[in-house]
Scaffold this motif. Sequence first.
Motif, PDB file in Angstrom:
ATOM      1  N   LEU A  30       0.823  -1.210   0.000  1.00  0.00           N
ATOM      2  CA  LEU A  30       0.000   0.000   0.000  1.00  0.00           C
ATOM      3  C   LEU A  30       0.855   1.258   0.000  1.00  0.00           C
ATOM      4  O   LEU A  30       0.568   2.229  -0.706  1.00  0.00           O
ATOM      5  N   LEU A  31       1.925   1.248   0.780  1.00  0.00           N
ATOM      6  CA  LEU A  31       2.809   2.421   0.825  1.00  0.00           C
ATOM      7  C   LEU A  31       3.489   2.646  -0.517  1.00  0.00           C
ATOM      8  O   LEU A  31       3.712   3.793  -0.926  1.00  0.00           O
ATOM      9  N   LEU A  32       3.804   1.578  -1.215  1.00  0.00           N
ATOM     10  CA  LEU A  32       4.374   1.716  -2.560  1.00  0.00           C
ATOM     11  C   LEU A  32       3.352   2.337  -3.505  1.00  0.00           C
ATOM     12  O   LEU A  32       3.695   3.179  -4.347  1.00  0.00           O
ATOM     13  N   VAL A  33       2.085   1.920  -3.371  1.00  0.00           N
ATOM     14  CA  VAL A  33       1.023   2.527  -4.187  1.00  0.00           C
ATOM     15  C   VAL A  33       0.884   4.007  -3.855  1.00  0.00           C
ATOM     16  O   VAL A  33       0.736   4.852  -4.753  1.00  0.00           O
ATOM     17  N   LEU A  34       0.959   4.326  -2.573  1.00  0.00           N
ATOM     18  CA  LEU A  34       0.870   5.729  -2.144  1.00  0.00           C
ATOM     19  C   LEU A  34       2.045   6.539  -2.699  1.00  0.00           C
ATOM     20  O   LEU A  34       1.847   7.668  -3.186  1.00  0.00           O
ATOM     21  N   ASP A  35       3.246   5.980  -2.637  1.00  0.00           N
ATOM     22  CA  ASP A  35       4.416   6.668  -3.196  1.00  0.00           C
ATOM     23  C   ASP A  35       4.213   6.965  -4.679  1.00  0.00           C
ATOM     24  O   ASP A  35       4.528   8.065  -5.163  1.00  0.00           O
ATOM     25  N   ILE A 254      -4.744   4.188   2.545  1.00  0.00           N
ATOM     26  CA  ILE A 254      -5.858   4.103   1.589  1.00  0.00           C
ATOM     27  C   ILE A 254      -6.560   5.454   1.471  1.00  0.00           C
ATOM     28  O   ILE A 254      -6.867   5.923   0.367  1.00  0.00           O
ATOM     29  N   SER A 255      -6.776   6.112   2.624  1.00  0.00           N
ATOM     30  CA  SER A 255      -7.429   7.415   2.624  1.00  0.00           C
ATOM     31  C   SER A 255      -6.588   8.444   1.864  1.00  0.00           C
ATOM     32  O   SER A 255      -7.114   9.232   1.069  1.00  0.00           O
ATOM     33  N   ALA A 256      -5.284   8.433   2.106  1.00  0.00           N
ATOM     34  CA  ALA A 256      -4.387   9.386   1.431  1.00  0.00           C
ATOM     35  C   ALA A 256      -4.377   9.161  -0.076  1.00  0.00           C
ATOM     36  O   ALA A 256      -4.394  10.113  -0.872  1.00  0.00           O
ATOM     37  N   ILE A 257      -4.357   7.895  -0.485  1.00  0.00           N
ATOM     38  CA  ILE A 257      -4.384   7.577  -1.921  1.00  0.00           C
ATOM     39  C   ILE A 257      -5.650   8.137  -2.566  1.00  0.00           C
ATOM     40  O   ILE A 257      -5.602   8.783  -3.620  1.00  0.00           O
ATOM     41  N   SER A 258      -6.793   7.919  -1.916  1.00  0.00           N
ATOM     42  CA  SER A 258      -8.065   8.393  -2.471  1.00  0.00           C
ATOM     43  C   SER A 258      -8.152   9.910  -2.463  1.00  0.00           C
ATOM     44  O   SER A 258      -8.681  10.515  -3.406  1.00  0.00           O
ATOM     45  N   ASP A 259      -7.643  10.549  -1.397  1.00  0.00           N
ATOM     46  CA  ASP A 259      -7.632  12.023  -1.350  1.00  0.00           C
ATOM     47  C   ASP A 259      -6.856  12.600  -2.533  1.00  0.00           C
ATOM     48  O   ASP A 259      -7.330  13.518  -3.215  1.00  0.00           O
ATOM     49  N   ILE A 260      -5.666  12.060  -2.754  1.00  0.00           N
ATOM     50  CA  ILE A 260      -4.817  12.591  -3.832  1.00  0.00           C
ATOM     51  C   ILE A 260      -5.428  12.298  -5.191  1.00  0.00           C
ATOM     52  O   ILE A 260      -5.441  13.150  -6.089  1.00  0.00           O
ATOM     53  N   ILE A 283      12.082   8.014   8.456  1.00  0.00           N
ATOM     54  CA  ILE A 283      12.238   9.466   8.266  1.00  0.00           C
ATOM     55  C   ILE A 283      12.041   9.872   6.807  1.00  0.00           C
ATOM     56  O   ILE A 283      11.402  10.892   6.517  1.00  0.00           O
ATOM     57  N   ASN A 284      12.561   9.083   5.896  1.00  0.00           N
ATOM     58  CA  ASN A 284      12.478   9.454   4.472  1.00  0.00           C
ATOM     59  C   ASN A 284      11.027   9.570   4.017  1.00  0.00           C
ATOM     60  O   ASN A 284      10.639  10.571   3.393  1.00  0.00           O
ATOM     61  N   ARG A 285      10.226   8.542   4.327  1.00  0.00           N
ATOM     62  CA  ARG A 285       8.826   8.581   3.908  1.00  0.00           C
ATOM     63  C   ARG A 285       8.071   9.686   4.661  1.00  0.00           C
ATOM     64  O   ARG A 285       7.248  10.392   4.071  1.00  0.00           O
ATOM     65  N   ALA A 286       8.330   9.816   5.965  1.00  0.00           N
ATOM     66  CA  ALA A 286       7.658  10.849   6.755  1.00  0.00           C
ATOM     67  C   ALA A 286       7.930  12.229   6.161  1.00  0.00           C
ATOM     68  O   ALA A 286       7.020  13.062   6.048  1.00  0.00           O
ATOM     69  N   TYR A 287       9.182  12.453   5.764  1.00  0.00           N
ATOM     70  CA  TYR A 287       9.547  13.747   5.174  1.00  0.00           C
ATOM     71  C   TYR A 287       8.814  13.973   3.853  1.00  0.00           C
ATOM     72  O   TYR A 287       8.276  15.063   3.596  1.00  0.00           O
TER      73      TYR A 287
END
Length: 549
Positions: A30-35, A254-260, A283-287
């Motif tokens: 999921l995080l890869l999809v978000l990226d 999931i929410s972030a993906i749909s928002d974007i 840290i990298n992803r958080a940033y």
Amino acid sequence: MKTVSRLVLFLFLLLITFSGGASEKQLDSLLLVLDKTIAEKHTFSERKNKNITELIIQIEHNTDKESIYHLYGQLFEEFKKYQLDSALAIVGKRIQLANDLNSPKHVSIAEMNEAEILMGHGMYRDALDILEKQSRVIIDYELKNYYYHLYHSLYILMADNALTEKDKTYYKSLECHYKDSILSVLSPEEIGYGLVYSSQLIEKGEYKKALDTASVIFQNYQENEYHIALSSYRLSEIYEHMGNKTEEKKYLAISAISDIRSGNREYLSLQSLANILYEEGDINRAYQYIKCSMEDALLCNARIRTLEISKIIPIINSAYDQKTTQEKDQLLWFSIIISVLSIVLVIALLYIYEQLKALAKARESLKQINNELKKVNDDLNSLNEELSESNLVKEEYIGYVFNICSLYITKLDDFRKKVNLKLQVGQTKELFNLTNSSSFVSDELKEFYRNFDTIFLHLYPDFVSEFNSLLVDGEKVLPREGELLSPELRIYALVKLGISDSVKIASFLHYSPQTVYNYRLKIRNKAKGLREDFPKAVKEIGRLRDSFL
């Protein structure tokens, strides 16, 4: 294309939802999809701008004020979470149109649109004044739902930003009051009802029931990304209270993906996920996530959201800079280590190269020595063969000599007896005739040649044919009928045996030296190669039979 993309995302979300709980592997996916979604954010903004442009064109080509009013309503929906200043400008035009239409309901809706935007700018008192003015015209379902929703959202914001605990408690009580108001006007089948009801259950601590309610909403309302964003964010809140970080992060992603994907720039999910990842050390992803949130909040001009993010971003940014500095220091040390290792490697390679050169030189020397040894060995083998051949020849001819000597002793004894007998009987004339004849010597010489030829051909049976192979075509030397070897062949038979001196050959064969010389010269003139090499070639003729070796 939009429908296909939404369907793919929907199927992906369902697969994760019904897989029996999120695992770390599913979260990573999921995080890869978000990226990837963040990286392609501009494409969703372009899609949003296209929708806005189409609505503006429709407004420009429309003359009916009622239709234009509703088109401005659609345009407001596009702008309210995309660009607040533009949304506020649209509201102003919508209020003016509502007044022109002399419709209290239209005016009320437009003014509540204004209150919604003012809330996003943090102007809570102005928004509250507008809402309080609407109480006189709130009579139907549509207005009540929107009216209660705005009050509910406003008191949530005011509670979150209250300066004292007393104010916070007061605003929370008003928030709960408007939750009841919303539930009173909505049908349980509507998404708004489920979202508010699940929020109410969270406040009561009934997390399992809240989870069941929110899960049904998430599964049933997948028709657009905004609904997915709302329902999945509610699930993340429930899992946060239940202490399940993995599930919380999953639904925030999931929410972030749909928002974007819906083109929203004002959201909470990505910001909240960035906070969790920061606390967990990612840290990298958080940033990247908090940076994306700040960029969108600034573009949207959502002051409250910008203020919230601005409190967090220095902390994450500092950690990111610190990590970057550490990585640079590590990279520097790695570079130094690699440089040292490279120098060591170069030195080692040079040493190996020199050793290889020395080894190659040693191998070449060994090769030369081996060649020399092989040559010496070949010479020794050749010498051994010659010695073996010489020994065998000696053995054969020594036996032959002893046999001849014994035979001649017998013949001399017989001759002595014969002479003695003739002398006794007075046959002196016959004795004179016997000793005066040369036939005796001639016969013995023939016998000598025959024995020599027999023994030689016994040792070298192919001598005649091999000897003739050294001569030019048509010049073969063959023995006469009744002979084994001709005089020429007999002379070179002695050469083969190692007797090269013509005088010795002449003495041995009872030829004159001149005869031997003439025979040898005659044969050398018939040789195929150089005449000087002919005697050597003759010596190399033939092999002793295996039985003798």
